[in-house]
Design an enzyme around this catalytic site. Structure first.
Site, short mmCIF file in Angstrom:
data_model
loop_
_atom_site.label_atom_id
_atom_site.label_comp_id
_atom_site.label_asym_id
_atom_site.label_seq_id
_atom_site.Cartn_x
_atom_site.Cartn_y
_atom_site.Cartn_z
N SER A 89 26.02 46.86 119.33
CA SER A 89 26.69 47.75 118.40
C SER A 89 26.36 47.38 116.96
CB SER A 89 28.20 47.71 118.60
OG SER A 89 28.85 48.46 117.59
N HIS A 101 23.76 50.94 119.98
CA HIS A 101 25.06 51.61 119.99
C HIS A 101 25.51 51.85 118.55
CE1 HIS A 101 28.79 52.82 122.02
NE2 HIS A 101 29.42 52.31 120.98
N ASP A 118 28.51 53.45 116.25
CA ASP A 118 29.89 53.91 116.19
C ASP A 118 30.12 54.74 114.94
OD1 ASP A 118 31.18 52.67 118.53
OD2 ASP A 118 30.63 50.78 117.56
N MET A 168 32.76 56.67 112.79
CA MET A 168 34.22 56.73 112.59
C MET A 168 34.54 57.55 111.35
SD MET A 168 35.17 52.74 113.20
CE MET A 168 34.52 51.80 114.59
N HIS A 218 28.26 57.06 119.51
CA HIS A 218 29.66 57.17 119.94
C HIS A 218 30.47 57.79 118.81
CE1 HIS A 218 33.55 54.73 121.05
NE2 HIS A 218 33.70 56.02 121.25
N MET A 269 33.68 58.72 117.18
CA MET A 269 35.12 58.51 117.11
C MET A 269 35.65 59.36 115.96
SD MET A 269 35.55 54.43 117.88
CE MET A 269 33.93 53.76 117.56
N MET A 294 36.93 52.35 126.62
CA MET A 294 37.28 51.45 125.52
C MET A 294 38.13 50.30 126.06
SD MET A 294 35.72 52.67 122.95
CE MET A 294 36.39 51.44 121.80
N ASP A 354 33.09 49.17 126.07
CA ASP A 354 32.99 48.83 124.64
C ASP A 354 34.24 48.07 124.21
OD1 ASP A 354 32.59 48.69 121.94
OD2 ASP A 354 32.40 50.85 121.61
#
Length: 219
Positions: free
Chosen positions: A8, A33, A35, A37, A66, A68, A137, A175
């Site tokens: 990540s 990966h 993330d 957000m 991913h 979020m 998660m 994750d």
């Protein structure tokens, strides 16, 4: 078959991101990966489309993106153009989950669905055969470096049972709080892919930790 390892970049050195990207390129990792957000769905803001597009230029492995964020369906095409190979949305953020999964696949990406720690896997029963990756998660989303939630092991077992019973080809990805000890237990329970952030990038030897995760034994 070996474990899929997806470091990540949320835990990477943003001032020297190209150096960390090259390290992952040279390592035994399988995916990057990323993330995303928004500060609304989760209480943090990371990076967005321009950064993903720049990472794509340097990455030699698939981008495991991913989301979020709220209303992820609004950004499916944009993330495909930025370079996402796998696009994961949260069950909790999708009013019309099946439609969003089909939208992702129509853009030529693999479709992932993520579940927060409180969300039971049975809620995916009617769409599991349409999903390429379920991302469980094992911490509450929004911040790196959190402690592993033990109930995740049982959740993996339940999800693996659902996948087998329905004949789905879905991969199970985890994750949060992944290290050699939790990683082996997760793989034993049926996990196929492990996301590792702090465990990789805060290590004195990130490539060795990636290699160690790749060598976890699948029973």
């Amino acid at each position: 078959m070996s474990v899929i390892v997806s470091p990540s970049l949320l835990s990477a050195d943003f001032l020297h991101l190209s150096k960390d990207i090259e390290m992952v390129n040279q390592s035994e990792a399988d995916w990057f990966h990323l993330d995303i957000m928004d500060g609304v769905f989760v209480p943090n803001i990371s990076y967005g489309l321009p950064v993903v597009a720049q990472i794509k230029k340097a990455a030699q492995k698939p981008l495991d993106v991913h989301l979020m964020i709220v209303q992820p369906e609004r950004y499916v095409e944009a993330f495909q153009k930025a370079g996402a190979d796998i696009l994961t949305v949260h069950y909790e953020a999708c009013t019309h989950l099946h439609r969003t999964i089909q939208q992702i696949k129509a853009q030529g990406m693999k479709a992932g669905v993520s579940l927060n720690p409180h969300t039971p896997v049975v809620l995916l029963e009617d769409v599991i055969r349409d999903i390429d990756v379920v991302l469980l998660m094992s911490v509450n989303p929004g911040f790196g470096g959190q402690s592993f939630i033990e109930e995740t092991i049982n959740k993996v077992i339940k999800l693996k049972k659902l996948i087998r019973e329905t004949g789905a080809k879905t991969l199970i990805e985890i994750d949060g709080g992944v290290n050699f000890e939790t990683g082996q237990r997760l793989v034993d329970a049926g996990a196929d892919a492990l996301v590792a952030g702090s465990f990789v990038f805060n290590s004195p030897d990130p490539m060795a930790n990636i290699k160690g995760l790749k060598e976890l034994t699948i029973s």
